[in-house]
Motif scaffolding. Structure first.
Motif, short mmCIF file in Angstrom:
data_model
loop_
_atom_site.label_atom_id
_atom_site.label_comp_id
_atom_site.label_asym_id
_atom_site.label_seq_id
_atom_site.Cartn_x
_atom_site.Cartn_y
_atom_site.Cartn_z
N LYS A 49 0.81 -1.22 0.00
CA LYS A 49 0.00 0.00 0.00
C LYS A 49 0.85 1.27 0.00
O LYS A 49 0.49 2.26 -0.62
CB LYS A 49 -0.92 0.01 1.23
CG LYS A 49 -1.91 -1.13 1.28
CD LYS A 49 -2.82 -1.01 2.50
CE LYS A 49 -3.86 -2.12 2.54
NZ LYS A 49 -4.77 -1.99 3.71
N PHE A 50 1.95 1.23 0.75
CA PHE A 50 2.77 2.43 0.92
C PHE A 50 4.23 2.11 0.66
O PHE A 50 4.71 1.05 1.05
CB PHE A 50 2.65 2.98 2.35
CG PHE A 50 1.24 3.12 2.85
CD1 PHE A 50 0.37 4.00 2.26
CD2 PHE A 50 0.79 2.37 3.92
CE1 PHE A 50 -0.92 4.15 2.73
CE2 PHE A 50 -0.50 2.49 4.40
CZ PHE A 50 -1.37 3.38 3.79
N GLN A 51 4.91 3.04 0.00
CA GLN A 51 6.36 2.95 -0.15
C GLN A 51 6.97 4.29 0.25
O GLN A 51 6.26 5.29 0.38
CB GLN A 51 6.74 2.60 -1.59
CG GLN A 51 6.41 1.17 -1.99
CD GLN A 51 6.95 0.82 -3.35
OE1 GLN A 51 7.02 1.67 -4.25
NE2 GLN A 51 7.35 -0.42 -3.54
N TYR A 52 8.27 4.29 0.46
CA TYR A 52 8.95 5.54 0.77
C TYR A 52 9.05 6.39 -0.49
O TYR A 52 9.41 5.91 -1.56
CB TYR A 52 10.33 5.27 1.35
CG TYR A 52 10.29 4.77 2.77
CD1 TYR A 52 10.08 5.65 3.83
CD2 TYR A 52 10.43 3.41 3.07
CE1 TYR A 52 10.03 5.20 5.14
CE2 TYR A 52 10.38 2.96 4.38
CZ TYR A 52 10.17 3.85 5.40
OH TYR A 52 10.10 3.41 6.70
N GLU B 150 12.06 11.22 4.83
CA GLU B 150 11.07 10.32 4.26
C GLU B 150 10.07 9.76 5.26
O GLU B 150 8.98 9.33 4.89
CB GLU B 150 11.79 9.16 3.55
CG GLU B 150 12.38 8.08 4.46
CD GLU B 150 13.50 8.54 5.38
OE1 GLU B 150 13.70 7.89 6.42
OE2 GLU B 150 14.18 9.54 5.07
N ASP B 151 10.41 9.76 6.55
CA ASP B 151 9.57 9.06 7.51
C ASP B 151 8.29 9.82 7.87
O ASP B 151 7.27 9.20 8.17
CB ASP B 151 10.35 8.69 8.77
CG ASP B 151 11.19 9.82 9.33
OD1 ASP B 151 11.24 10.89 8.70
OD2 ASP B 151 11.80 9.64 10.39
N LEU B 152 8.30 11.14 7.83
CA LEU B 152 7.08 11.91 8.11
C LEU B 152 5.98 11.51 7.15
O LEU B 152 4.84 11.25 7.55
CB LEU B 152 7.37 13.41 8.02
CG LEU B 152 6.15 14.33 8.12
CD1 LEU B 152 5.42 14.14 9.43
CD2 LEU B 152 6.58 15.80 7.95
N ASP B 153 6.28 11.47 5.88
CA ASP B 153 5.31 11.08 4.86
C ASP B 153 4.77 9.68 5.12
O ASP B 153 3.56 9.43 5.05
CB ASP B 153 5.97 11.14 3.48
CG ASP B 153 5.05 10.66 2.37
OD1 ASP B 153 3.98 11.26 2.17
OD2 ASP B 153 5.41 9.67 1.70
N PHE B 154 5.65 8.77 5.46
CA PHE B 154 5.27 7.38 5.69
C PHE B 154 4.34 7.25 6.91
O PHE B 154 3.32 6.56 6.87
CB PHE B 154 6.53 6.54 5.89
CG PHE B 154 6.32 5.08 5.62
CD1 PHE B 154 6.30 4.59 4.33
CD2 PHE B 154 6.16 4.19 6.66
CE1 PHE B 154 6.11 3.24 4.08
CE2 PHE B 154 5.97 2.83 6.42
CZ PHE B 154 5.95 2.36 5.12
#
Length: 276
Positions: A181-184, A191-195
């Motif tokens: 469903k999700f990738q970096y 990148e982690d805030l978005d994730f």
């Protein structure tokens, strides 16, 4: 006795010759037995390569290992590549300057096993300096300013992460299926805030108030390098912008406010640069 699922510990390595051995030792020493170690050297220019190879030689046969070297691609692409190379049902990232604390893997796995509706869980950590001296006993509420009582609540966790992003690296465990469903986002430096926003927007992110790793603060941290400052501010603004539609109207307003806060120092920086 039921077989423990395989857990992949993923190490993106870059220019951490001083710290990488402690990182790898902590993974080997962790008491969760059914694990594999995946290391991807993202084009290190110091002696990280030699330190990894020496560690692998010293610990041959002690843990299943996949080690690869690549030209420098950046942290987000490296994370996605590590995921592709892994085999575990659960995945843990730990940077090559941080290290795991005992039972850190098991505590997070137990939470996900007991909460099958969640795709991921994050935790707290201690904060150390380059000489392993403890700076803070809590990365979340000591080094940063998170309200852990809010993080413990499914209802309040979403608002806390949106309005008060305060999560150090090395505390997240994710089910493998998450990456369907999700990738970096490979365009982002942070990148982690978005994730996290993607996960929490769908109530798929849990939290446990346990210290599972040591987050290291030193002059070479990506977020502390002056040359990365402008990129980081832009990434934060763009991350909130692209995730706006995932949240309620009230949280959208808070995200717009956060964007404005990050845009202000960018504007001042540009004006000063123009004058000079």
């Amino acid at each position: 006795m039921k077989q423990q699922p395989l857990i992949s510990v993923l190490v993106p390595a870059y220019n951490h010759e001083k710290f990488i051995r402690k990182t790898l030792d902590s993974i080997l020493e962790d008491d969760y037995s059914n694990k594999e170690l995946i290391i991807l050297n993202d084009g290190s220019t110091d002696n990280t390569e030699q330190e990894i190879e020496a560690w692998l030689k010293d610990n041959k046969g002690n843990i299943p290992v996949i080690y690869k070297y690549q030209k420098n691609c950046g942290i987000s692409k490296t994370r996605n590549s590590l995921i592709e190379k892994s085999n575990g049902a659960f995945l843990v990232f730990i940077s090559s300057d941080d290290y795991l604390l005992q039972e850190g893997i098991r505590k997070r796995f137990n939470y996900l096993a007991d909460n099958p509706e969640k795709l991921a869980v994050f935790s707290d950590c201690i904060v150390v300096d380059e000489n392993d001296h403890i700076i803070s006993e809590s990365g979340l509420s000591g080094y940063y300013s998170a309200n852990k009582e809010n993080l413990k609540s499914d209802k309040k966790r979403k608002k806390e992460l949106v309005t008060n992003w305060s999560v150090p690296g090395g505390t997240l465990m994710i089910k493998r299926e998450t990456y369907n469903k999700f990738q970096y986002d490979e365009s982002l430096l942070i990148e982690d805030l978005d994730f996290y926003l993607k996960l929490v927007s769908q109530n798929k992110l849990g939290f446990i108030d346990e210290k599972v790793s040591a987050y290291r603060v030193h002059g070479a941290n990506t977020c502390m390098k002056d040359e990365n400052w402008v990129k980081i501010q832009k990434d934060i603004i763009n991350t909130y912008k692209k995730n706006l539609k995932r949240f309620s109207f009230s949280l959208q307003l808070r995200m717009l406010y956060k964007m404005a806060i990050n845009y202000k120092p960018l504007l001042i920086y540009k004006l000063k640069k123009k004058v000079n």
